[in-house]
Write a protein that holds these residues in place. Structure first.
Motif, PDB file in Angstrom:
ATOM      1  N   SER A 155      -3.033  -8.619   7.734  1.00 11.68           N
ATOM      2  CA  SER A 155      -3.774  -9.740   8.308  1.00 11.68           C
ATOM      3  C   SER A 155      -3.018 -11.049   8.184  1.00 11.68           C
ATOM      4  CB  SER A 155      -5.143  -9.878   7.624  1.00 11.68           C
ATOM      5  OG  SER A 155      -5.928  -8.725   7.844  1.00 11.68           O
ATOM      6  N   GLY A 156      -1.910 -11.023   7.412  1.00  9.32           N
ATOM      7  CA  GLY A 156      -1.112 -12.223   7.212  1.00  9.32           C
ATOM      8  C   GLY A 156      -1.648 -13.081   6.081  1.00  9.32           C
ATOM      9  N   MET A 157      -0.737 -13.618   5.275  1.00  9.81           N
ATOM     10  CA  MET A 157      -1.106 -14.537   4.191  1.00  9.81           C
ATOM     11  C   MET A 157      -0.137 -15.707   4.198  1.00  9.81           C
ATOM     12  SD  MET A 157      -3.804 -13.531   2.499  1.00  9.81           S
ATOM     13  CE  MET A 157      -3.677 -14.340   0.906  1.00  9.81           C
ATOM     14  N   ALA A 177       2.370 -17.559   8.229  1.00  8.81           N
ATOM     15  CA  ALA A 177       1.942 -16.390   7.458  1.00  8.81           C
ATOM     16  C   ALA A 177       3.030 -15.327   7.422  1.00  8.81           C
ATOM     17  CB  ALA A 177       0.671 -15.819   8.058  1.00  8.81           C
ATOM     18  N   LEU A 178       3.040 -14.573   6.332  1.00  7.84           N
ATOM     19  CA  LEU A 178       3.913 -13.413   6.181  1.00  7.84           C
ATOM     20  C   LEU A 178       3.059 -12.148   6.160  1.00  7.84           C
ATOM     21  CD1 LEU A 178       6.280 -14.878   3.455  1.00  7.84           C
ATOM     22  CD2 LEU A 178       6.886 -14.397   5.836  1.00  7.84           C
ATOM     23  N   LEU A 179       3.668 -11.023   6.510  1.00  7.17           N
ATOM     24  CA  LEU A 179       2.921  -9.770   6.629  1.00  7.17           C
ATOM     25  C   LEU A 179       3.157  -8.806   5.474  1.00  7.17           C
ATOM     26  CD1 LEU A 179       3.433  -9.109  10.452  1.00  7.17           C
ATOM     27  CD2 LEU A 179       1.544 -10.299   9.306  1.00  7.17           C
ATOM     28  N   GLY A 180       3.878  -9.250   4.456  1.00  6.23           N
ATOM     29  CA  GLY A 180       4.095  -8.385   3.300  1.00  6.23           C
ATOM     30  C   GLY A 180       5.215  -8.902   2.433  1.00  6.23           C
ATOM     31  N   LEU A 181       5.357  -8.287   1.255  1.00 10.05           N
ATOM     32  CA  LEU A 181       6.414  -8.647   0.319  1.00 10.05           C
ATOM     33  C   LEU A 181       6.538  -7.547  -0.729  1.00 10.05           C
ATOM     34  CD1 LEU A 181       4.519  -9.611  -2.234  1.00 10.05           C
ATOM     35  CD2 LEU A 181       4.546 -11.791  -1.084  1.00 10.05           C
ATOM     36  N   THR A 195       4.732 -18.879  -3.791  1.00 14.35           N
ATOM     37  CA  THR A 195       3.964 -17.647  -3.963  1.00 14.35           C
ATOM     38  C   THR A 195       3.369 -17.241  -2.628  1.00 14.35           C
ATOM     39  OG1 THR A 195       1.901 -18.794  -4.479  1.00 14.35           O
ATOM     40  CG2 THR A 195       3.364 -18.281  -6.333  1.00 14.35           C
ATOM     41  N   CYS A 196       2.927 -15.979  -2.553  1.00 17.47           N
ATOM     42  CA  CYS A 196       2.199 -15.491  -1.388  1.00 17.47           C
ATOM     43  C   CYS A 196       1.248 -14.400  -1.859  1.00 17.47           C
ATOM     44  CB  CYS A 196       3.164 -14.938  -0.337  1.00 17.47           C
ATOM     45  SG  CYS A 196       2.375 -14.467   1.221  1.00 17.47           S
ATOM     46  N   ALA A 197       0.002 -14.520  -1.529  1.00 20.45           N
ATOM     47  CA  ALA A 197      -1.027 -13.563  -1.949  1.00 20.45           C
ATOM     48  C   ALA A 197      -1.054 -13.401  -3.469  1.00 20.45           C
ATOM     49  CB  ALA A 197      -0.807 -12.215  -1.269  1.00 20.45           C
ATOM     50  N   GLY A 198      -0.732 -14.468  -4.192  1.00 22.52           N
ATOM     51  CA  GLY A 198      -0.765 -14.437  -5.641  1.00 22.52           C
ATOM     52  C   GLY A 198       0.465 -13.835  -6.288  1.00 22.52           C
ATOM     53  N   ASP A 218      10.571 -10.621   3.881  1.00 22.95           N
ATOM     54  CA  ASP A 218      11.677 -10.414   4.809  1.00 22.95           C
ATOM     55  C   ASP A 218      12.281 -11.725   5.280  1.00 22.95           C
ATOM     56  OD1 ASP A 218      12.616  -7.856   5.575  1.00 22.95           O
ATOM     57  OD2 ASP A 218      10.698  -7.385   6.510  1.00 22.95           O
ATOM     58  N   LEU A 219      13.540 -11.660   5.703  1.00 19.33           N
ATOM     59  CA  LEU A 219      14.137 -12.775   6.419  1.00 19.33           C
ATOM     60  C   LEU A 219      14.060 -12.544   7.928  1.00 19.33           C
ATOM     61  CD1 LEU A 219      17.066 -11.561   7.444  1.00 19.33           C
ATOM     62  CD2 LEU A 219      17.791 -12.139   5.140  1.00 19.33           C
ATOM     63  N   ALA A 220      13.519 -11.381   8.323  1.00 21.05           N
ATOM     64  CA  ALA A 220      13.389 -10.992   9.726  1.00 21.05           C
ATOM     65  C   ALA A 220      12.199 -10.035   9.846  1.00 21.05           C
ATOM     66  CB  ALA A 220      14.679 -10.331  10.201  1.00 21.05           C
ATOM     67  N   PRO A 221      11.830  -9.623  11.054  1.00 22.05           N
ATOM     68  CA  PRO A 221      10.734  -8.659  11.178  1.00 22.05           C
ATOM     69  C   PRO A 221      11.041  -7.374  10.404  1.00 22.05           C
ATOM     70  CG  PRO A 221      11.304  -9.614  13.313  1.00 22.05           C
ATOM     71  CD  PRO A 221      12.359 -10.038  12.349  1.00 22.05           C
ATOM     72  N   HIS A 222      10.018  -6.646   9.780  1.00 20.57           N
ATOM     73  CA  HIS A 222       8.683  -6.841  10.294  1.00 20.57           C
ATOM     74  C   HIS A 222       7.799  -7.742   9.426  1.00 20.57           C
ATOM     75  CE1 HIS A 222       7.574  -3.616   7.435  1.00 20.57           C
ATOM     76  NE2 HIS A 222       6.341  -4.002   7.582  1.00 20.57           N
ATOM     77  N   TRP A 223       8.120  -7.902   8.142  1.00 21.44           N
ATOM     78  CA  TRP A 223       7.270  -8.744   7.300  1.00 21.44           C
ATOM     79  C   TRP A 223       7.345 -10.216   7.701  1.00 21.44           C
ATOM     80  CZ3 TRP A 223       8.546  -6.344   1.845  1.00 21.44           C
ATOM     81  CH2 TRP A 223       7.700  -5.240   1.618  1.00 21.44           C
TER      82      TRP A 223
END
Length: 251
Positions: A155-157, A177-181, A195-198, A218-223
């Motif tokens: 959902s993006g954070m 927003a980012l899609l993961g880490l 930080t992202c999502a805590g 990521d520095l590129a897709p997909h995150w």
């Protein structure tokens, strides 16, 4: 400006196409990280990109050779096996230099190191990236988990600046927003800058005479979705990170 050696950010895809009774396969090769390379070059840095499959032939096996071509090494989305299991060792059982130790010693002696997140960095998907089980883990400003460390955020954070630092100066406004880490833990000697999502997103630290940083998405897709790649702060963020890692004292 810095000489940057970007390692990774490439992949092959083999697809099976099923059409009723029949099937056929196709193959595709992608060299990623174009936005990252372009952003650094726009800020005057010299960037050399070594794709993942060329690590055994192009990443130096001595500290001196590495120092002769790079001030900062960036490892992005390529696992430790690629560095520790060259064809000579895996196929012919011939002892080879452990390139993860060369990277650690390079940082120890004053080099800069940045690890960027992805499915094949830090611990990675199914813990296959394995960086926590290499000598290089000692140099990183974060501790790695001994399991699948992905934090998927479909959902993006929105990232948040967590500490005042020259790298993040003026970047307090809303980040895309980012899609993961990758989930990591800050070492006591590190400074968490965002930080992202805590979870830690950007962390920096000193490693003896050198400097190290971790950017866990990521520095590129997909995150990293398109909005992050076109964000006005994208080039500034990574330019300052590289300059700091190269030993420059930022204003």
């Amino acid at each position: 400006m810095a000489r940057v050696l970007l390692i990774g950010e490439s992949w092959f895809v083999h697809s099976i196409h099923q059409k009723g009774f029949d099937s056929f396969t196709t193959s595709e090769y992608t060299l990623g990280g174009a936005e990252f390379v372009a952003a650094l070059q726009a800020h005057g840095h010299e960037v050399t990109h070594v794709p993942a499959h060329e690590v055994p032939t192009r990443v130096p096996t001595t500290i001196e050779l590495l120092q002769s071509i790079a001030d900062v090494v960036v490892i992005s989305d390529v696992g430790a096996n690629t560095f520790q299991l060259p064809p000579q060792t895996f196929s012919a059982s011939i002892a080879e230099v452990d390139r993860t130790e060369v990277l650690r010693a390079f940082t120890e002696r004053g080099g800069g190191l940045l690890m960027v997140g992805g499915y094949m960095t830090f611990s990675g998907i199914d813990a296959k990236a394995r960086w926590g089980r290499t000598p290089l883990a000692e140099a990183l400003p974060v501790t790695l988990l001994d399991r699948d460390d992905r934090v998927e955020l479909p959902s993006g954070m929105l990232p948040r600046v967590a500490a005042a630092h020259p790298i993040t100066r003026g970047l307090d406004a809303e980040w895309p927003a980012l899609l993961g880490l990758n989930e990591v833990k800050l070492k006591e000697t590190a400074v968490g800058l965002a930080t992202c999502a805590g979870h830690p997103l950007l962390a920096v630290g000193l490693y003896r005479a050198g400097r190290a940083a971790a950017f866990t998405s990521d520095l590129a897709p997909h995150w990293a979705p398109p909005a992050f790649l076109t964000w006005s702060g994208y080039g500034t963020l990574f330019d300052r990170t590289i300059r700091w890692l190269a030993g420059e004292e930022l204003p």
